[in-house]
Design a protein around this motif. Structure first.
Motif, PDB file in Angstrom:
ATOM      1  N   TRP A  50     -89.303  60.491 -35.236  1.00 13.94           N
ATOM      2  CA  TRP A  50     -88.791  59.479 -36.156  1.00 13.94           C
ATOM      3  C   TRP A  50     -87.864  60.152 -37.166  1.00 13.94           C
ATOM      4  CZ3 TRP A  50     -90.793  54.223 -36.789  1.00 13.94           C
ATOM      5  CH2 TRP A  50     -91.773  53.871 -35.836  1.00 13.94           C
ATOM      6  N   ARG A  51     -86.708  59.504 -37.431  1.00 15.37           N
ATOM      7  CA  ARG A  51     -85.759  60.054 -38.399  1.00 15.37           C
ATOM      8  C   ARG A  51     -85.314  58.971 -39.380  1.00 15.37           C
ATOM      9  NH1 ARG A  51     -80.963  63.295 -36.362  1.00 15.37           N
ATOM     10  NH2 ARG A  51     -80.502  61.476 -35.055  1.00 15.37           N
ATOM     11  N   PRO A  52     -84.998  59.350 -40.625  1.00 17.74           N
ATOM     12  CA  PRO A  52     -84.687  58.361 -41.667  1.00 17.74           C
ATOM     13  C   PRO A  52     -83.224  57.919 -41.671  1.00 17.74           C
ATOM     14  CG  PRO A  52     -84.727  60.551 -42.626  1.00 17.74           C
ATOM     15  CD  PRO A  52     -85.101  60.717 -41.169  1.00 17.74           C
ATOM     16  N   TYR A  53     -83.015  56.609 -41.801  1.00 19.09           N
ATOM     17  CA  TYR A  53     -81.687  56.022 -41.904  1.00 19.09           C
ATOM     18  C   TYR A  53     -81.627  55.184 -43.177  1.00 19.09           C
ATOM     19  CZ  TYR A  53     -80.881  57.231 -36.983  1.00 19.09           C
ATOM     20  OH  TYR A  53     -80.717  57.917 -35.801  1.00 19.09           O
ATOM     21  N   SER A  54     -80.461  55.181 -43.817  1.00 15.58           N
ATOM     22  CA  SER A  54     -80.224  54.329 -44.983  1.00 15.58           C
ATOM     23  C   SER A  54     -78.985  53.486 -44.713  1.00 15.58           C
ATOM     24  CB  SER A  54     -80.013  55.163 -46.253  1.00 15.58           C
ATOM     25  OG  SER A  54     -81.165  55.909 -46.580  1.00 15.58           O
ATOM     26  N   CYS A  55     -78.983  52.250 -45.210  1.00 14.93           N
ATOM     27  CA  CYS A  55     -77.837  51.376 -44.964  1.00 14.93           C
ATOM     28  C   CYS A  55     -77.883  50.185 -45.907  1.00 14.93           C
ATOM     29  CB  CYS A  55     -77.826  50.889 -43.511  1.00 14.93           C
ATOM     30  SG  CYS A  55     -79.259  49.866 -43.076  1.00 14.93           S
ATOM     31  N   CYS A  56     -76.772  49.447 -45.946  1.00 15.91           N
ATOM     32  CA  CYS A  56     -76.721  48.190 -46.691  1.00 15.91           C
ATOM     33  C   CYS A  56     -75.723  47.261 -46.013  1.00 15.91           C
ATOM     34  CB  CYS A  56     -76.342  48.424 -48.154  1.00 15.91           C
ATOM     35  SG  CYS A  56     -74.835  49.361 -48.401  1.00 15.91           S
ATOM     36  N   GLN A  57     -75.866  45.993 -46.248  1.00 22.13           N
ATOM     37  CA  GLN A  57     -75.017  44.989 -45.607  1.00 22.13           C
ATOM     38  C   GLN A  57     -73.617  45.006 -46.202  1.00 22.13           C
ATOM     39  OE1 GLN A  57     -76.558  41.042 -45.939  1.00 22.13           O
ATOM     40  NE2 GLN A  57     -75.204  40.201 -44.374  1.00 22.13           N
ATOM     41  N   ARG A  58     -72.602  44.980 -45.341  1.00 20.16           N
ATOM     42  CA  ARG A  58     -71.218  44.944 -45.820  1.00 20.16           C
ATOM     43  C   ARG A  58     -70.940  43.601 -46.500  1.00 20.16           C
ATOM     44  NH1 ARG A  58     -66.196  47.258 -44.973  1.00 20.16           N
ATOM     45  NH2 ARG A  58     -67.043  48.851 -43.564  1.00 20.16           N
ATOM     46  N   ARG A  59     -70.384  43.675 -47.711  1.00 16.29           N
ATOM     47  CA  ARG A  59     -70.066  42.455 -48.465  1.00 16.29           C
ATOM     48  C   ARG A  59     -68.601  42.383 -48.879  1.00 16.29           C
ATOM     49  NH1 ARG A  59     -74.024  39.845 -51.177  1.00 16.29           N
ATOM     50  NH2 ARG A  59     -72.342  38.305 -51.435  1.00 16.29           N
ATOM     51  N   GLY A  60     -67.796  43.346 -48.469  1.00 15.27           N
ATOM     52  CA  GLY A  60     -66.389  43.355 -48.827  1.00 15.27           C
ATOM     53  C   GLY A  60     -65.605  44.320 -47.976  1.00 15.27           C
ATOM     54  N   GLN A  61     -64.295  44.403 -48.240  1.00 13.54           N
ATOM     55  CA  GLN A  61     -63.442  45.278 -47.433  1.00 13.54           C
ATOM     56  C   GLN A  61     -63.579  46.744 -47.817  1.00 13.54           C
ATOM     57  OE1 GLN A  61     -62.302  42.702 -49.258  1.00 13.54           O
ATOM     58  NE2 GLN A  61     -61.034  41.318 -48.021  1.00 13.54           N
ATOM     59  N   THR A  62     -63.903  47.032 -49.071  1.00 12.74           N
ATOM     60  CA  THR A  62     -63.910  48.409 -49.554  1.00 12.74           C
ATOM     61  C   THR A  62     -65.272  48.774 -50.130  1.00 12.74           C
ATOM     62  OG1 THR A  62     -61.554  48.219 -50.119  1.00 12.74           O
ATOM     63  CG2 THR A  62     -62.775  50.069 -51.071  1.00 12.74           C
ATOM     64  N   PHE A  63     -65.812  49.887 -49.687  1.00 15.19           N
ATOM     65  CA  PHE A  63     -67.089  50.361 -50.203  1.00 15.19           C
ATOM     66  C   PHE A  63     -66.832  51.167 -51.477  1.00 15.19           C
ATOM     67  CE2 PHE A  63     -70.443  53.731 -50.165  1.00 15.19           C
ATOM     68  CZ  PHE A  63     -71.532  52.895 -50.416  1.00 15.19           C
ATOM     69  N   LEU A  64     -67.456  50.770 -52.573  1.00 19.01           N
ATOM     70  CA  LEU A  64     -67.226  51.415 -53.862  1.00 19.01           C
ATOM     71  C   LEU A  64     -68.255  52.483 -54.197  1.00 19.01           C
ATOM     72  CD1 LEU A  64     -66.322  48.235 -55.946  1.00 19.01           C
ATOM     73  CD2 LEU A  64     -64.749  49.861 -54.878  1.00 19.01           C
ATOM     74  N   GLY A  65     -69.427  52.406 -53.592  1.00 17.36           N
ATOM     75  CA  GLY A  65     -70.480  53.372 -53.896  1.00 17.36           C
ATOM     76  C   GLY A  65     -71.841  52.710 -53.869  1.00 17.36           C
ATOM     77  N   SER A  66     -72.848  53.500 -54.162  1.00 17.25           N
ATOM     78  CA  SER A  66     -74.218  52.975 -54.137  1.00 17.25           C
ATOM     79  C   SER A  66     -75.089  53.713 -55.131  1.00 17.25           C
ATOM     80  CB  SER A  66     -74.821  53.107 -52.730  1.00 17.25           C
ATOM     81  OG  SER A  66     -75.038  54.483 -52.405  1.00 17.25           O
ATOM     82  N   THR A  67     -76.214  53.113 -55.444  1.00 16.72           N
ATOM     83  CA  THR A  67     -77.246  53.757 -56.252  1.00 16.72           C
ATOM     84  C   THR A  67     -78.480  53.946 -55.384  1.00 16.72           C
ATOM     85  OG1 THR A  67     -78.174  51.639 -57.006  1.00 16.72           O
ATOM     86  CG2 THR A  67     -76.386  52.609 -58.315  1.00 16.72           C
ATOM     87  N   GLY A  68     -79.343  54.837 -55.770  1.00 18.67           N
ATOM     88  CA  GLY A  68     -80.584  55.055 -55.033  1.00 18.67           C
ATOM     89  C   GLY A  68     -80.424  56.065 -53.921  1.00 18.67           C
ATOM     90  N   GLY A  69     -81.575  56.420 -53.282  1.00 18.80           N
ATOM     91  CA  GLY A  69     -81.587  57.451 -52.263  1.00 18.80           C
ATOM     92  C   GLY A  69     -81.049  56.983 -50.934  1.00 18.80           C
TER      93      GLY A  69
END
Length: 309
Positions: free
Chosen positions: A290-309
């Motif tokens: 088992w290996r860890p993956y992180s992701c979030c749903q796309r909500r726009g054309q440009t990814f600005l950044g994220s908070t958290g691990g």
């Protein structure tokens, strides 16, 4: 209702002591403790329309995915995953037999054991993702079900000789790249080959599996294999290469000779444990990696950044 029915079936899965089949592996992937689903932060997206631009957010999640089934076994062709054993059959002259390469009396303190090993894509894609959907938004894995990523009989030269890795500093300098805990050295990761000086068969099987994961999750290694690597993309963070001893990098779920519902890294118990309940009579072991993956749903054309691990 359907999820409860599937989970109830896990407890009824019975398999031979030294083997597991595809149905058992699929059932084993429905493990909330191994999944370890978490909401870890927020992603920020720039959404632009003909009427202007705005910043949108989406939840960032992290969870583990069973990428591979990694098997280590004494006799060539005896992969505990019964339906996939044919992939590791012996190759005349090049890759035959297995077992102890230097058999010694049982009261000796050292013994060299040899194991073949396979790493094959975990088969539980559809069932697992149905299970995962019950937790909310989820990430996709990088492995392909049933895809052979490493078959030791095809890597016979490096797997049976230890060359060239037996000349690497990691193999020559004590204390580097080892599977161990205080007072209990299981074995060295390098050379990443089939032989290991260790009297305890379960520990041999575990170190061999660790070696295979180390190879497969890196590109450009001196072995015959298919790399299991993935690139970062906006809103998607795949795992790093497997590293022994790292609790947030990977974990193992035992499949054979017994099926566990929990996951751990090696060494997986106290130094005082004999691991007698995990010893395989025929020297065949299998784990889900088992290996860890992180992701979030796309909500726009440009990814600005994220908070958290």
């Amino acid at each position: 209702m359907r999820l409860r029915l599937i989970l109830s079936l896990i407890a009824t899965v019975t398999l031979p002591a030294s083997a597991i089949n595809t149905a058992g592996i699929i059932a084993s992937s429905l493990s909330a403790p191994c999944l370890e689903y978490k909401v870890v932060g927020i992603c920020y997206w720039l959404l632009c329309t003909p009427y202007g631009c705005s910043v949108k957010t989406s939840v960032k999640v992290k969870h583990y995915i069973p990428d591979l089934v990694v098997s280590s076994y004494s006799n060539t062709g005896d992969n505990p995953w019964s339906e996939m054993a044919f992939l590791g059959v012996s190759i005349p002259i090049i890759a035959e037999s297995g077992g102890n390469t230097n058999a010694r009396p049982s009261n000796e303190k050292t013994q060299t054991r040899f194991k073949n090993a396979d790493a094959i894509g975990h088969p539980s894609s559809e069932a697992f993702y149905k299970f995962l959907s019950g937790f909310g938004y989820s990430c996709s894995g990088s492995a392909t079900a049933f895809q052979p990523y490493f078959i030791s009989t095809l890597d016979a030269l490096a797997w049976r000789t230890g060359l060239p890795e037996s000349l690497y500093p990691e193999a020559l300098i004590p204390g580097q790249r080892e599977v161990k805990q205080t007072g209990d050295l299981w074995g060295n990761v390098f050379p990443r080959a089939g032989a290991l000086s260790q009297t305890h068969d379960y520990k041999v099987g575990a170190v061999i599996a660790q070696r295979v994961a180390d190879i497969v999750t890196r590109a450009g290694q001196p072995h015959v294999y298919l790399p299991l690597t993935a690139s970062h993309s906006p809103g998607y963070w795949p795992p790093e290469s497997v590293q022994e001893g790292k609790t947030n990098n990977h974990k193992w779920q035992m499949l054979a000779p017994r099926l566990d519902n929990s996951c751990a890294i090696f060494p997986d118990r106290s130094t005082l444990d004999t691991y007698s309940d995990k010893l395989a009579a025929d020297g065949g072991y299998a784990w889900a990696l088992w290996r860890p993956y992180s992701c979030c749903q796309r909500r726009g054309q440009t990814f600005l950044g994220s908070t958290g691990g």
